[in-house]
Motif scaffolding. Sequence first.
Motif, PDB file in Angstrom:
ATOM      1  N   MET A   1      22.164 -15.810  -8.066  1.00  0.00           N
ATOM      2  CA  MET A   1      21.897 -16.549  -6.825  1.00  0.00           C
ATOM      3  C   MET A   1      23.023 -17.544  -6.573  1.00  0.00           C
ATOM      4  SD  MET A   1      18.797 -19.195  -5.922  1.00  0.00           S
ATOM      5  CE  MET A   1      17.526 -17.943  -6.090  1.00  0.00           C
ATOM      6  N   HIS A   2      23.564 -17.536  -5.350  1.00  0.00           N
ATOM      7  CA  HIS A   2      24.581 -18.509  -4.998  1.00  0.00           C
ATOM      8  C   HIS A   2      23.921 -19.861  -4.791  1.00  0.00           C
ATOM      9  CE1 HIS A   2      27.815 -20.535  -2.863  1.00  0.00           C
ATOM     10  NE2 HIS A   2      28.618 -19.565  -3.253  1.00  0.00           N
ATOM     11  N   ALA A   3      24.642 -20.914  -5.137  1.00  0.00           N
ATOM     12  CA  ALA A   3      24.080 -22.260  -5.017  1.00  0.00           C
ATOM     13  C   ALA A   3      23.624 -22.559  -3.592  1.00  0.00           C
ATOM     14  CB  ALA A   3      25.111 -23.286  -5.462  1.00  0.00           C
ATOM     15  N   ARG A   4      24.356 -22.059  -2.585  1.00  0.00           N
ATOM     16  CA  ARG A   4      23.991 -22.327  -1.192  1.00  0.00           C
ATOM     17  C   ARG A   4      22.657 -21.701  -0.812  1.00  0.00           C
ATOM     18  NH1 ARG A   4      29.375 -21.112   0.029  1.00  0.00           N
ATOM     19  NH2 ARG A   4      28.766 -19.151   0.981  1.00  0.00           N
ATOM     20  N   GLU A   5      22.249 -20.678  -1.540  1.00  0.00           N
ATOM     21  CA  GLU A   5      21.001 -19.981  -1.225  1.00  0.00           C
ATOM     22  C   GLU A   5      19.823 -20.522  -2.023  1.00  0.00           C
ATOM     23  OE1 GLU A   5      22.064 -16.055  -2.318  1.00  0.00           O
ATOM     24  OE2 GLU A   5      23.519 -15.796  -0.698  1.00  0.00           O
ATOM     25  N   SER A   6      20.054 -21.471  -2.879  1.00  0.00           N
ATOM     26  CA  SER A   6      19.004 -21.998  -3.740  1.00  0.00           C
ATOM     27  C   SER A   6      18.159 -23.028  -3.005  1.00  0.00           C
ATOM     28  CB  SER A   6      19.613 -22.643  -4.994  1.00  0.00           C
ATOM     29  OG  SER A   6      20.212 -23.889  -4.674  1.00  0.00           O
ATOM     30  N   GLU A   7      17.106 -23.471  -3.690  1.00  0.00           N
ATOM     31  CA  GLU A   7      16.232 -24.517  -3.160  1.00  0.00           C
ATOM     32  C   GLU A   7      16.538 -25.873  -3.796  1.00  0.00           C
ATOM     33  OE1 GLU A   7      14.037 -24.163  -0.669  1.00  0.00           O
ATOM     34  OE2 GLU A   7      14.823 -22.120  -0.476  1.00  0.00           O
ATOM     35  N   VAL A  11      23.520 -30.028  -4.712  1.00  0.00           N
ATOM     36  CA  VAL A  11      24.400 -29.193  -5.527  1.00  0.00           C
ATOM     37  C   VAL A  11      25.601 -30.025  -5.948  1.00  0.00           C
ATOM     38  CG1 VAL A  11      25.998 -27.234  -5.485  1.00  0.00           C
ATOM     39  CG2 VAL A  11      23.707 -26.978  -4.536  1.00  0.00           C
ATOM     40  N   ILE A  12      25.952 -29.936  -7.225  1.00  0.00           N
ATOM     41  CA  ILE A  12      27.120 -30.654  -7.747  1.00  0.00           C
ATOM     42  C   ILE A  12      28.184 -29.630  -8.142  1.00  0.00           C
ATOM     43  CG2 ILE A  12      28.010 -32.197  -9.528  1.00  0.00           C
ATOM     44  CD1 ILE A  12      25.218 -33.414  -9.717  1.00  0.00           C
ATOM     45  N   LEU A  13      29.329 -29.709  -7.485  1.00  0.00           N
ATOM     46  CA  LEU A  13      30.469 -28.878  -7.863  1.00  0.00           C
ATOM     47  C   LEU A  13      31.213 -29.605  -8.970  1.00  0.00           C
ATOM     48  CD1 LEU A  13      31.728 -27.958  -4.255  1.00  0.00           C
ATOM     49  CD2 LEU A  13      30.072 -26.735  -5.693  1.00  0.00           C
ATOM     50  N   GLN A  37      32.572 -25.112   3.804  1.00  0.00           N
ATOM     51  CA  GLN A  37      31.577 -24.142   4.251  1.00  0.00           C
ATOM     52  C   GLN A  37      30.259 -24.844   4.585  1.00  0.00           C
ATOM     53  OE1 GLN A  37      31.463 -21.404   0.957  1.00  0.00           O
ATOM     54  NE2 GLN A  37      33.570 -20.722   1.248  1.00  0.00           N
ATOM     55  N   ASP A  38      29.350 -24.104   5.195  1.00  0.00           N
ATOM     56  CA  ASP A  38      28.044 -24.657   5.572  1.00  0.00           C
ATOM     57  C   ASP A  38      27.088 -24.628   4.386  1.00  0.00           C
ATOM     58  OD1 ASP A  38      28.802 -25.111   8.198  1.00  0.00           O
ATOM     59  OD2 ASP A  38      28.263 -23.077   8.822  1.00  0.00           O
ATOM     60  N   TRP A  39      26.431 -25.737   4.156  1.00  0.00           N
ATOM     61  CA  TRP A  39      25.445 -25.863   3.088  1.00  0.00           C
ATOM     62  C   TRP A  39      24.142 -26.389   3.674  1.00  0.00           C
ATOM     63  CZ3 TRP A  39      26.520 -25.007  -2.239  1.00  0.00           C
ATOM     64  CH2 TRP A  39      27.856 -24.703  -2.524  1.00  0.00           C
ATOM     65  N   ARG A  40      23.020 -25.953   3.125  1.00  0.00           N
ATOM     66  CA  ARG A  40      21.719 -26.426   3.593  1.00  0.00           C
ATOM     67  C   ARG A  40      21.296 -27.712   2.898  1.00  0.00           C
ATOM     68  NH1 ARG A  40      18.074 -25.833  -0.170  1.00  0.00           N
ATOM     69  NH2 ARG A  40      16.449 -26.417   1.284  1.00  0.00           N
ATOM     70  N   MET A  41      22.013 -28.081   1.879  1.00  0.00           N
ATOM     71  CA  MET A  41      21.705 -29.292   1.110  1.00  0.00           C
ATOM     72  C   MET A  41      22.966 -30.123   0.919  1.00  0.00           C
ATOM     73  SD  MET A  41      22.583 -26.641  -0.913  1.00  0.00           S
ATOM     74  CE  MET A  41      21.106 -25.772  -1.454  1.00  0.00           C
ATOM     75  N   PRO A  42      22.829 -31.390   0.551  1.00  0.00           N
ATOM     76  CA  PRO A  42      24.017 -32.194   0.250  1.00  0.00           C
ATOM     77  C   PRO A  42      24.795 -31.598  -0.926  1.00  0.00           C
ATOM     78  CG  PRO A  42      22.064 -33.577   0.440  1.00  0.00           C
ATOM     79  CD  PRO A  42      21.579 -32.164   0.409  1.00  0.00           C
ATOM     80  N   VAL A  43      26.110 -31.792  -0.920  1.00  0.00           N
ATOM     81  CA  VAL A  43      26.965 -31.276  -1.983  1.00  0.00           C
ATOM     82  C   VAL A  43      27.833 -32.416  -2.521  1.00  0.00           C
ATOM     83  CG1 VAL A  43      28.704 -29.580  -2.642  1.00  0.00           C
ATOM     84  CG2 VAL A  43      27.047 -29.036  -0.850  1.00  0.00           C
ATOM     85  N   ALA A  44      27.732 -32.643  -3.812  1.00  0.00           N
ATOM     86  CA  ALA A  44      28.542 -33.660  -4.474  1.00  0.00           C
ATOM     87  C   ALA A  44      29.611 -32.987  -5.330  1.00  0.00           C
ATOM     88  CB  ALA A  44      27.663 -34.553  -5.349  1.00  0.00           C
ATOM     89  N   LYS A 184      15.676 -34.342 -11.901  1.00  0.00           N
ATOM     90  CA  LYS A 184      16.333 -33.877 -13.125  1.00  0.00           C
ATOM     91  C   LYS A 184      17.561 -33.049 -12.791  1.00  0.00           C
ATOM     92  CE  LYS A 184      15.133 -31.621 -17.524  1.00  0.00           C
ATOM     93  NZ  LYS A 184      15.564 -32.783 -18.317  1.00  0.00           N
ATOM     94  N   SER A 185      18.610 -33.214 -13.588  1.00  0.00           N
ATOM     95  CA  SER A 185      19.800 -32.377 -13.468  1.00  0.00           C
ATOM     96  C   SER A 185      19.481 -30.982 -14.004  1.00  0.00           C
ATOM     97  CB  SER A 185      20.965 -32.968 -14.266  1.00  0.00           C
ATOM     98  OG  SER A 185      21.201 -34.305 -13.904  1.00  0.00           O
ATOM     99  N   LEU A 186      19.996 -29.966 -13.324  1.00  0.00           N
ATOM    100  CA  LEU A 186      19.711 -28.587 -13.716  1.00  0.00           C
ATOM    101  C   LEU A 186      21.008 -27.824 -13.951  1.00  0.00           C
ATOM    102  CD1 LEU A 186      16.972 -27.811 -11.014  1.00  0.00           C
ATOM    103  CD2 LEU A 186      16.677 -28.870 -13.257  1.00  0.00           C
ATOM    104  N   ILE A 187      20.920 -26.814 -14.806  1.00  0.00           N
ATOM    105  CA  ILE A 187      22.114 -26.022 -15.101  1.00  0.00           C
ATOM    106  C   ILE A 187      21.971 -24.561 -14.699  1.00  0.00           C
ATOM    107  CG2 ILE A 187      22.970 -27.506 -16.942  1.00  0.00           C
ATOM    108  CD1 ILE A 187      21.666 -25.656 -18.959  1.00  0.00           C
ATOM    109  N   HIS A 188      20.802 -24.188 -14.134  1.00  0.00           N
ATOM    110  CA  HIS A 188      20.616 -22.800 -13.712  1.00  0.00           C
ATOM    111  C   HIS A 188      19.576 -22.754 -12.593  1.00  0.00           C
ATOM    112  CE1 HIS A 188      19.730 -18.489 -13.860  1.00  0.00           C
ATOM    113  NE2 HIS A 188      20.883 -18.367 -14.497  1.00  0.00           N
ATOM    114  N   PRO A 189      19.784 -21.876 -11.602  1.00  0.00           N
ATOM    115  CA  PRO A 189      18.838 -21.785 -10.474  1.00  0.00           C
ATOM    116  C   PRO A 189      17.404 -21.478 -10.892  1.00  0.00           C
ATOM    117  CG  PRO A 189      20.868 -20.631  -9.940  1.00  0.00           C
ATOM    118  CD  PRO A 189      20.954 -21.004 -11.394  1.00  0.00           C
ATOM    119  N   ARG A 190      17.202 -20.791 -12.011  1.00  0.00           N
ATOM    120  CA  ARG A 190      15.840 -20.445 -12.428  1.00  0.00           C
ATOM    121  C   ARG A 190      15.026 -21.692 -12.774  1.00  0.00           C
ATOM    122  NH1 ARG A 190      14.848 -16.796 -16.964  1.00  0.00           N
ATOM    123  NH2 ARG A 190      12.932 -17.955 -17.284  1.00  0.00           N
TER     124      ARG A 190
END
Length: 243
Positions: A1-7, A11-13, A37-44, A184-190
């Motif tokens: 899953m791409h980060a842009r498609e996640s819930e 997102v932190i690059l 690019q377009d993101w649905r959420m804030p990106v840091a 919480k910080s996460l390391i995987h979309p699951r």
Amino acid sequence: MHARESEADLVILDLEDAVKPADKVAARAAAVEALGQDWRMPVAVRINSQHSEWHGEDMVAVMTSSPSAIVVPRAVGKEEVAFVRNQTGKPVLAMIETAKGLVAIHETAREASALIAGTNDLSADLHLPPGAGRRPLHMALQMIIIAARAAGIAAFDGVFNSLEDDEGFTSEAHEGRIHGFDGKSLIHPRQIPLCNAAFAPSEEEVARAERLVAAATGGAERFEGEMIERMHVETAQRILERR
């Protein structure tokens, strides 16, 4: 899953620990491209430490692109955080990852927009043995939460490293919420749906909060066999805001 498609809520690059030294330049360019690019959420963007050789170019990259916030790793004190914030004009999320960072945490919090517990690096810096778990970190985690609350900013728990241990993740996320973390910080979309479920109030909590807010008339009073006052109403309102 791409980060842009996640819930994910944010997102932190990462330009820091997740990137090998040989890949720093390519990772920085990829982050700048992604920010366009377009993101649905804030990106840091998590930049490299001011003590690293990559910090200057990272700063130029984030100043000429459009991240929602900057994540400062291994933050120690107000000068570093204030410099990044003033140079970029962006909110700074300060990672507390060292003993020095804990000692200076209150002045860091006064300059930051949020604190993030960097539990992996913090465990290493405190010389905790492998497999020690989170119990030895409880005091440090509470220091992070207290500093954030005193400064009126958010506090986020650290990552859970095991990608396949859903039960362990859920337990740690619940613990983080009970301690007072906002997320919480996460390391995987699951981990996203597990995290959302852990930090969301239960139906029972929401129902009780609704009853309490509706019943409150100001001052100390009786509610369902308990004495409540203004702080209980504020707590109930926070629960309702998290629905």
